[in-house]
Design an enzyme around this catalytic site. Structure first.
Site, PDB file in Angstrom:
ATOM      1  N   TYR A   1      -1.551  -2.790  -2.333  1.00 55.90           N
ATOM      2  CA  TYR A   1      -2.861  -2.194  -2.643  1.00 55.90           C
ATOM      3  C   TYR A   1      -3.554  -2.927  -3.804  1.00 55.90           C
ATOM      4  O   TYR A   1      -4.733  -2.690  -4.068  1.00 55.90           O
ATOM      5  CB  TYR A   1      -2.737  -0.704  -3.012  1.00 55.90           C
ATOM      6  CG  TYR A   1      -2.175   0.194  -1.938  1.00 55.90           C
ATOM      7  CD1 TYR A   1      -1.959  -0.249  -0.640  1.00 55.90           C
ATOM      8  CD2 TYR A   1      -1.848   1.531  -2.225  1.00 55.90           C
ATOM      9  CE1 TYR A   1      -1.425   0.581   0.335  1.00 55.90           C
ATOM     10  CE2 TYR A   1      -1.325   2.367  -1.253  1.00 55.90           C
ATOM     11  CZ  TYR A   1      -1.101   1.883   0.019  1.00 55.90           C
ATOM     12  OH  TYR A   1      -0.569   2.714   0.972  1.00 55.90           O
TER      13      TYR A   1
ATOM     14  N   LYS B   1       5.652   0.862  -3.194  1.00 54.50           N
ATOM     15  CA  LYS B   1       6.270   0.366  -1.957  1.00 54.50           C
ATOM     16  C   LYS B   1       6.436  -1.134  -2.016  1.00 54.50           C
ATOM     17  O   LYS B   1       5.544  -1.834  -2.509  1.00 54.50           O
ATOM     18  CB  LYS B   1       5.399   0.731  -0.730  1.00 54.50           C
ATOM     19  CG  LYS B   1       4.836   2.137  -0.773  1.00 54.50           C
ATOM     20  CD  LYS B   1       4.013   2.495   0.434  1.00 54.50           C
ATOM     21  CE  LYS B   1       3.273   3.809   0.231  1.00 54.50           C
ATOM     22  NZ  LYS B   1       1.979   3.718  -0.449  1.00 54.50           N
TER      23      LYS B   1
ATOM     24  N   HIS C   1       7.719  -0.451   2.737  1.00 59.87           N
ATOM     25  CA  HIS C   1       6.372  -0.103   3.212  1.00 59.87           C
ATOM     26  C   HIS C   1       6.280  -0.109   4.737  1.00 59.87           C
ATOM     27  O   HIS C   1       5.698   0.803   5.332  1.00 59.87           O
ATOM     28  CB  HIS C   1       5.355  -1.076   2.600  1.00 59.87           C
ATOM     29  CG  HIS C   1       3.960  -0.554   2.562  1.00 59.87           C
ATOM     30  ND1 HIS C   1       3.052  -0.915   1.609  1.00 59.87           N
ATOM     31  CD2 HIS C   1       3.295   0.312   3.369  1.00 59.87           C
ATOM     32  CE1 HIS C   1       1.906  -0.293   1.829  1.00 59.87           C
ATOM     33  NE2 HIS C   1       2.028   0.452   2.893  1.00 59.87           N
TER      34      HIS C   1
ATOM     35  N   ASP D   1       0.334   7.884  -5.340  1.00 54.95           N
ATOM     36  CA  ASP D   1       0.928   7.002  -4.335  1.00 54.95           C
ATOM     37  C   ASP D   1       0.229   5.641  -4.384  1.00 54.95           C
ATOM     38  O   ASP D   1      -0.985   5.549  -4.174  1.00 54.95           O
ATOM     39  CB  ASP D   1       0.740   7.609  -2.935  1.00 54.95           C
ATOM     40  CG  ASP D   1       1.391   6.750  -1.862  1.00 54.95           C
ATOM     41  OD1 ASP D   1       2.619   6.877  -1.696  1.00 54.95           O
ATOM     42  OD2 ASP D   1       0.695   5.940  -1.220  1.00 54.95           O
TER      43      ASP D   1
HETATM   44  P1  NAP Z   1      -7.139   9.883   4.146  1.00 56.42           P
HETATM   45  O1  NAP Z   1      -6.564  10.352   2.880  1.00 56.42           O
HETATM   46  O2  NAP Z   1      -6.772  10.571   5.401  1.00 56.42           O
HETATM   47  O3  NAP Z   1      -8.740   9.873   4.080  1.00 56.42           O
HETATM   48  C1  NAP Z   1      -9.439   9.295   3.028  1.00 56.42           C
HETATM   49  C2  NAP Z   1     -10.929   9.406   3.320  1.00 56.42           C
HETATM   50  O4  NAP Z   1     -11.285  10.783   3.410  1.00 56.42           O
HETATM   51  C3  NAP Z   1     -11.806   8.797   2.254  1.00 56.42           C
HETATM   52  O5  NAP Z   1     -12.912   8.215   2.901  1.00 56.42           O
HETATM   53  C4  NAP Z   1     -12.253   9.998   1.414  1.00 56.42           C
HETATM   54  O6  NAP Z   1     -13.541   9.816   0.850  1.00 56.42           O
HETATM   55  C5  NAP Z   1     -12.319  11.071   2.469  1.00 56.42           C
HETATM   56  N1  NAP Z   1     -12.058  12.393   1.909  1.00 56.42           N
HETATM   57  C6  NAP Z   1     -11.140  12.731   0.969  1.00 56.42           C
HETATM   58  N2  NAP Z   1     -11.183  14.058   0.726  1.00 56.42           N
HETATM   59  C7  NAP Z   1     -12.158  14.554   1.506  1.00 56.42           C
HETATM   60  C8  NAP Z   1     -12.681  15.864   1.693  1.00 56.42           C
HETATM   61  N3  NAP Z   1     -12.200  16.894   1.007  1.00 56.42           N
HETATM   62  N4  NAP Z   1     -13.698  16.038   2.592  1.00 56.42           N
HETATM   63  C9  NAP Z   1     -14.196  14.980   3.291  1.00 56.42           C
HETATM   64  N5  NAP Z   1     -13.729  13.730   3.168  1.00 56.42           N
HETATM   65  C10 NAP Z   1     -12.718  13.516   2.282  1.00 56.42           C
HETATM   66  O7  NAP Z   1      -6.852   8.318   4.373  1.00 56.42           O
HETATM   67  P2  NAP Z   1      -5.935   7.188   3.736  1.00 56.42           P
HETATM   68  O8  NAP Z   1      -6.484   6.679   2.462  1.00 56.42           O
HETATM   69  O9  NAP Z   1      -5.670   6.224   4.829  1.00 56.42           O
HETATM   70  O10 NAP Z   1      -4.518   7.913   3.434  1.00 56.42           O
HETATM   71  C11 NAP Z   1      -4.185   8.499   2.207  1.00 56.42           C
HETATM   72  C12 NAP Z   1      -3.155   7.672   1.452  1.00 56.42           C
HETATM   73  O11 NAP Z   1      -1.979   7.465   2.221  1.00 56.42           O
HETATM   74  C13 NAP Z   1      -3.606   6.229   1.157  1.00 56.42           C
HETATM   75  O12 NAP Z   1      -4.602   6.162   0.169  1.00 56.42           O
HETATM   76  C14 NAP Z   1      -2.285   5.606   0.788  1.00 56.42           C
HETATM   77  O13 NAP Z   1      -1.895   5.973  -0.519  1.00 56.42           O
HETATM   78  C15 NAP Z   1      -1.363   6.249   1.840  1.00 56.42           C
HETATM   79  N6  NAP Z   1      -1.200   5.389   3.045  1.00 56.42           N
HETATM   80  C16 NAP Z   1       0.013   4.822   3.283  1.00 56.42           C
HETATM   81  C17 NAP Z   1       0.192   3.995   4.366  1.00 56.42           C
HETATM   82  C18 NAP Z   1       1.548   3.383   4.613  1.00 56.42           C
HETATM   83  O14 NAP Z   1       1.647   2.451   5.430  1.00 56.42           O
HETATM   84  N7  NAP Z   1       2.577   3.889   3.989  1.00 56.42           N
HETATM   85  C19 NAP Z   1      -0.854   3.743   5.253  1.00 56.42           C
HETATM   86  C20 NAP Z   1      -2.093   4.363   5.022  1.00 56.42           C
HETATM   87  C21 NAP Z   1      -2.248   5.199   3.916  1.00 56.42           C
HETATM   88  P3  NAP Z   1     -13.842   9.509  -0.730  1.00 56.42           P
HETATM   89  O15 NAP Z   1     -12.965   8.376  -1.140  1.00 56.42           O
HETATM   90  O16 NAP Z   1     -15.280   9.182  -0.697  1.00 56.42           O
HETATM   91  O17 NAP Z   1     -13.577  10.735  -1.543  1.00 56.42           O
END
Ligand code: NAP
Length: 274
Positions: free
Chosen positions: A48, A73, A106, A43
């Site tokens: 980004y 997006k 997005h 994704d």
């Molecule tokens: P998330 O996936 O909920 O959390 C990421 C965080 O959790 C990072 O700090 C990561 O650390 C940590 N983590 C990952 N696996 C873990 C585990 N097994 N145990 C403990 N901690 C863990 O947050 P997010 O990046 O906001 O969301 C995921 C994806 O959704 C984004 O990267 C993006 O692609 C998408 N997104 C889309 C939108 C939109 O508007 N459409 C908005 C936000 C996000 P490390 O990196 O150190 O491993």
């Protein structure tokens, strides 16, 4: 990798790698490692600023394109007809691919008529540059408008985790044959010490992160956790070998906290939420 079938007939892997805030070499290494581990769904988004690195990692993986599911997006300032076409062409070039499996709006933008955005997305579908279209951060009110303009909306990607259980939106999407992708499925890593999640993790000999992802998968959502460490990348995949009981699912459903971790100033959540 388990998948679901979109209305177009394409398979969408239930687990993908999120890449928000992954840029440069860190992004390239994380995507490369994920693909080596068996991730087949990435994704990304124009905003980004990592298409080039994602593209390089894919190329280096030597995986054939048809084995991968790539989502990108179009940014909310670029929703006029021509801007959508231009941004998609740029994305394809940067990602070094001929097509995207899924292209999302997005964020909604009430200042740009949705009709022209969907006309552009339909044109891209027709040209084969994208295989599926979708939206992101759309509320039920947004979807009601959008569904009048397009019968092709396959996915809505929204924030969804145990601290933001959007049941009503999930039910609406299910009724309208739209799949929900959970972004920030780990609450950006900030909900993992929750006592319900840690207790369930202990009971299943899993981590709280795996419990979050499993809860979402069992609800029928697709999950795209972001991870950069090898341990997180690997363990986030190990969610298909255990099951939460109805009682355990209910315990998470009942946590009762409503917290958004992604809430930019331009959001249209409040004014359009019913
Ligand atoms: P998330 O996936 O909920 O959390 C990421 C965080 O959790 C990072 O700090 C990561 O650390 C940590 N983590 C990952 N696996 C873990 C585990 N097994 N145990 C403990 N901690 C863990 O947050 P997010 O990046 O906001 O969301 C995921 C994806 O959704 C984004 O990267 C993006 O692609 C998408 N997104 C889309 C939108 C939109 O508007 N459409 C908005 C936000 C996000 P490390 O990196 O150190 O491993």
């Amino acid at each position: 990798m388990k998948s679901l079938t979109l209305p177009s007939g394409h398979e969408m892997p239930l687990l993908g790698l999120g890449t928000w805030q992954l840029t440069g070499i860190k992004c390239r290494e994380a995507v490369k490692q994920a693909l080596a581990l068996g991730y087949r769904h990435i994704d990304t988004a124009w905003v980004y600023d990592n298409h080039e690195e994602v593209g390089k990692a894919i190329k280096e993986s030597k995986l054939s394109r048809d084995k991968l599911f790539i989502t990108s997006k179009v940014w909310r300032d670029n929703l006029h007809y021509n801007d959508v076409l231009v941004q998609c062409t740029q994305a394809l070039k940067q990602l070094k691919t001929d097509y995207l499996d899924l292209y999302l709006i997005h964020w909604p933008n009430k200042n740009i008529p949705m009709q022209e955005t969907f006309e552009a997305l339909h044109e891209l579908l027709q040209q084969g540059k994208i295989l599926n279209i979708g939206v992101s951060n759309f509320t039920i009110a947004h979807l009601e408008n959008a569904l009048k303009l397009s019968k092709k909306i396959a996915v809505n990607q929204v924030e969804f985790h145990p601290y933001l259980n959007q049941e009503e939106l999930l039910n609406y999407c299910t009724k309208n044959k739209i799949k929900l992708t959970a972004y920030s499925p780990l609450g950006r890593g900030q909900i993992l010490s929750d006592k319900t999640l840690t207790a369930l993790a202990k009971a299943h000999n899993k981590s709280p992160a795996q419990v979050c992802l499993r809860w979402l998968i069992q609800k029928g959502l697709i999950v795209i956790p972001k991870a950069s460490s090898s341990h997180h990348l690997k363990t986030n995949m190990e969610i298909f070998d255990f099951k939460l009981s109805a009682k355990e699912t209910k315990a998470i459903d009942s946590i009762g906290i409503k917290r958004r971790f992604v809430n930019p100033g331009f959001n249209e959540f409040d004014e359009l939420l019913s």
